[in-house]
Design a protein around this motif. Structure first.
Motif, PDB file in Angstrom:
ATOM      1  N   ILE A 117       0.850  -1.193   0.000  1.00 43.19           N
ATOM      2  CA  ILE A 117       0.000   0.000   0.000  1.00 43.19           C
ATOM      3  C   ILE A 117       0.881   1.237   0.000  1.00 43.19           C
ATOM      4  O   ILE A 117       1.752   1.389   0.855  1.00 43.19           O
ATOM      5  CB  ILE A 117      -0.921   0.001   1.244  1.00 43.19           C
ATOM      6  CG1 ILE A 117      -1.787  -1.256   1.263  1.00 43.19           C
ATOM      7  CG2 ILE A 117      -1.789   1.249   1.266  1.00 43.19           C
ATOM      8  CD1 ILE A 117      -2.605  -1.415   2.540  1.00 43.19           C
ATOM      9  N   SER A 118       0.646   2.127  -0.959  1.00 39.32           N
ATOM     10  CA  SER A 118       1.444   3.348  -1.044  1.00 39.32           C
ATOM     11  C   SER A 118       0.701   4.517  -0.401  1.00 39.32           C
ATOM     12  O   SER A 118      -0.531   4.526  -0.331  1.00 39.32           O
ATOM     13  CB  SER A 118       1.751   3.687  -2.506  1.00 39.32           C
ATOM     14  OG  SER A 118       0.592   4.169  -3.168  1.00 39.32           O
ATOM     15  N   LEU A 119       1.463   5.486   0.037  1.00 37.60           N
ATOM     16  CA  LEU A 119       0.874   6.686   0.637  1.00 37.60           C
ATOM     17  C   LEU A 119       0.045   7.441  -0.395  1.00 37.60           C
ATOM     18  O   LEU A 119      -1.023   7.980  -0.082  1.00 37.60           O
ATOM     19  CB  LEU A 119       1.985   7.579   1.188  1.00 37.60           C
ATOM     20  CG  LEU A 119       1.551   8.893   1.843  1.00 37.60           C
ATOM     21  CD1 LEU A 119       0.592   8.640   2.994  1.00 37.60           C
ATOM     22  CD2 LEU A 119       2.772   9.666   2.317  1.00 37.60           C
ATOM     23  N   ARG A 120       0.518   7.483  -1.636  1.00 36.21           N
ATOM     24  CA  ARG A 120      -0.207   8.185  -2.689  1.00 36.21           C
ATOM     25  C   ARG A 120      -1.622   7.611  -2.861  1.00 36.21           C
ATOM     26  O   ARG A 120      -2.593   8.355  -2.986  1.00 36.21           O
ATOM     27  CB  ARG A 120       0.563   8.081  -4.014  1.00 36.21           C
ATOM     28  CG  ARG A 120      -0.102   8.817  -5.179  1.00 36.21           C
ATOM     29  CD  ARG A 120       0.639   8.521  -6.475  1.00 36.21           C
ATOM     30  NE  ARG A 120       2.022   8.937  -6.401  1.00 36.21           N
ATOM     31  CZ  ARG A 120       2.439  10.157  -6.679  1.00 36.21           C
ATOM     32  NH1 ARG A 120       1.570  11.096  -7.040  1.00 36.21           N
ATOM     33  NH2 ARG A 120       3.718  10.460  -6.593  1.00 36.21           N
ATOM     34  N   ASP A 121      -1.724   6.269  -2.871  1.00 39.96           N
ATOM     35  CA  ASP A 121      -3.031   5.637  -3.065  1.00 39.96           C
ATOM     36  C   ASP A 121      -3.979   5.928  -1.906  1.00 39.96           C
ATOM     37  O   ASP A 121      -5.168   6.200  -2.112  1.00 39.96           O
ATOM     38  CB  ASP A 121      -2.869   4.126  -3.232  1.00 39.96           C
ATOM     39  CG  ASP A 121      -2.193   3.750  -4.544  1.00 39.96           C
ATOM     40  OD1 ASP A 121      -2.194   4.592  -5.467  1.00 39.96           O
ATOM     41  OD2 ASP A 121      -1.666   2.631  -4.645  1.00 39.96           O
ATOM     42  N   VAL A 122      -3.461   5.871  -0.680  1.00 39.54           N
ATOM     43  CA  VAL A 122      -4.322   6.105   0.486  1.00 39.54           C
ATOM     44  C   VAL A 122      -4.764   7.566   0.529  1.00 39.54           C
ATOM     45  O   VAL A 122      -5.932   7.860   0.793  1.00 39.54           O
ATOM     46  CB  VAL A 122      -3.584   5.729   1.791  1.00 39.54           C
ATOM     47  CG1 VAL A 122      -4.495   5.955   2.993  1.00 39.54           C
ATOM     48  CG2 VAL A 122      -3.149   4.268   1.752  1.00 39.54           C
ATOM     49  N   ALA A 123      -3.850   8.487   0.264  1.00 38.50           N
ATOM     50  CA  ALA A 123      -4.201   9.909   0.255  1.00 38.50           C
ATOM     51  C   ALA A 123      -5.265  10.189  -0.800  1.00 38.50           C
ATOM     52  O   ALA A 123      -6.166  11.012  -0.603  1.00 38.50           O
ATOM     53  CB  ALA A 123      -2.957  10.750  -0.002  1.00 38.50           C
ATOM     54  N   GLY A 124      -5.181   9.468  -1.925  1.00 36.18           N
ATOM     55  CA  GLY A 124      -6.146   9.670  -2.995  1.00 36.18           C
ATOM     56  C   GLY A 124      -7.555   9.275  -2.627  1.00 36.18           C
ATOM     57  O   GLY A 124      -8.523   9.775  -3.223  1.00 36.18           O
ATOM     58  N   VAL A 125      -7.703   8.397  -1.641  1.00 38.49           N
ATOM     59  CA  VAL A 125      -9.034   7.966  -1.209  1.00 38.49           C
ATOM     60  C   VAL A 125      -9.853   9.151  -0.704  1.00 38.49           C
ATOM     61  O   VAL A 125     -11.069   9.206  -0.881  1.00 38.49           O
ATOM     62  CB  VAL A 125      -8.914   6.882  -0.111  1.00 38.49           C
ATOM     63  CG1 VAL A 125     -10.279   6.554   0.488  1.00 38.49           C
ATOM     64  CG2 VAL A 125      -8.288   5.616  -0.683  1.00 38.49           C
ATOM     65  N   VAL A 126      -9.190  10.110  -0.084  1.00 39.85           N
ATOM     66  CA  VAL A 126      -9.886  11.291   0.435  1.00 39.85           C
ATOM     67  C   VAL A 126      -9.512  12.550  -0.344  1.00 39.85           C
ATOM     68  O   VAL A 126      -9.764  13.669   0.102  1.00 39.85           O
ATOM     69  CB  VAL A 126      -9.607  11.485   1.943  1.00 39.85           C
ATOM     70  CG1 VAL A 126     -10.308  10.407   2.754  1.00 39.85           C
ATOM     71  CG2 VAL A 126      -8.105  11.477   2.242  1.00 39.85           C
TER      72      VAL A 126
END
Length: 204
Positions: A117-126
């Motif tokens: 899991i990348s930080l970019r993907d998680v940040a993109g969720v919100v």
């Protein structure tokens, strides 16, 4: 000039300019302000320790996954900007994540605990940048994104340990640790028990 007259190792860390500028966003810093990085050598205890941690992580095949790398990237950038006096020119308010946003993050992570899991993907969720998300999550939970991911993995691991039919190795793979030893070390460090001891106490 300092002479090196013995065997040694060195670590080269490359930080994209866009990451540095993201770390400095909101204080008026531009690419023209980054020239100080080349002016002279300097020491910083926080950055030195972080680089040693990155070195150790790389030597062991990156068991902490891409989230750690992303967070380390941002922390290095923020530390460099702080050292240059770029941070804190103006007080920036950091908003907290709304309950619905935090729930979406939790669901996203829980569905992918066994994946990289990348930080970019998680940040993109919100819909936030990596830097803005990291600050908002820290303000909301008191944890960095990587710490938050580890907490979700440990919470799920504890739930799965209540099923005696599941082996510790299987659980480690299910929740995204690199192997049983990695989960045991993290479990012990965070909770003060090995998974086996924790399970034994709960099921006895």
């Amino acid at each position: 000039m300092r002479q090196v007259d013995a065997p040694h190792q060195h670590l080269v860390v490359c930080i994209p300019e866009r990451v540095l500028l993201s770390a400095a966003s909101g204080d008026g810093t531009s690419s023209a302000d980054l020239g100080w990085l080349h002016e002279k050598a300097f020491r910083d205890a926080f950055l030195s320790q972080l680089c040693l941690t990155i070195w150790d992580e790389a030597r062991h095949g990156n068991p902490l996954g891409p989230m750690f790398g992303d967070c380390a990237h941002l922390a290095l950038a923020a530390g460099l900007m702080r050292g240059a006096g770029r941070r804190g020119k103006t007080k920036r308010e950091t908003r907290k994540l709304h309950d619905r946003e935090l729930k979406r993050i939790q669901e996203y992570l829980d569905e992918r605990l066994d994946q990289a899991i990348s930080l970019r993907d998680v940040a993109g969720v919100v819909g936030l940048s990596q830097q803005s998300f990291a600050r908002a999550l820290k303000e909301t939970s008191g944890l960095s994104p990587h710490q938050y991911l580890i907490t979700r993995r440990l919470d799920t691991a504890r739930r799965l340990l209540l099923d005696p039919a599941r082996s510790v190795a299987e659980i480690a793979a299910t929740v995204g640790f690199s192997d049983q030893a990695h989960m045991t070390a993290t479990f012990s460090r965070q909770l003060g028990y090995t998974p086996g001891h924790w399970r034994k106490e709960r099921l006895s």
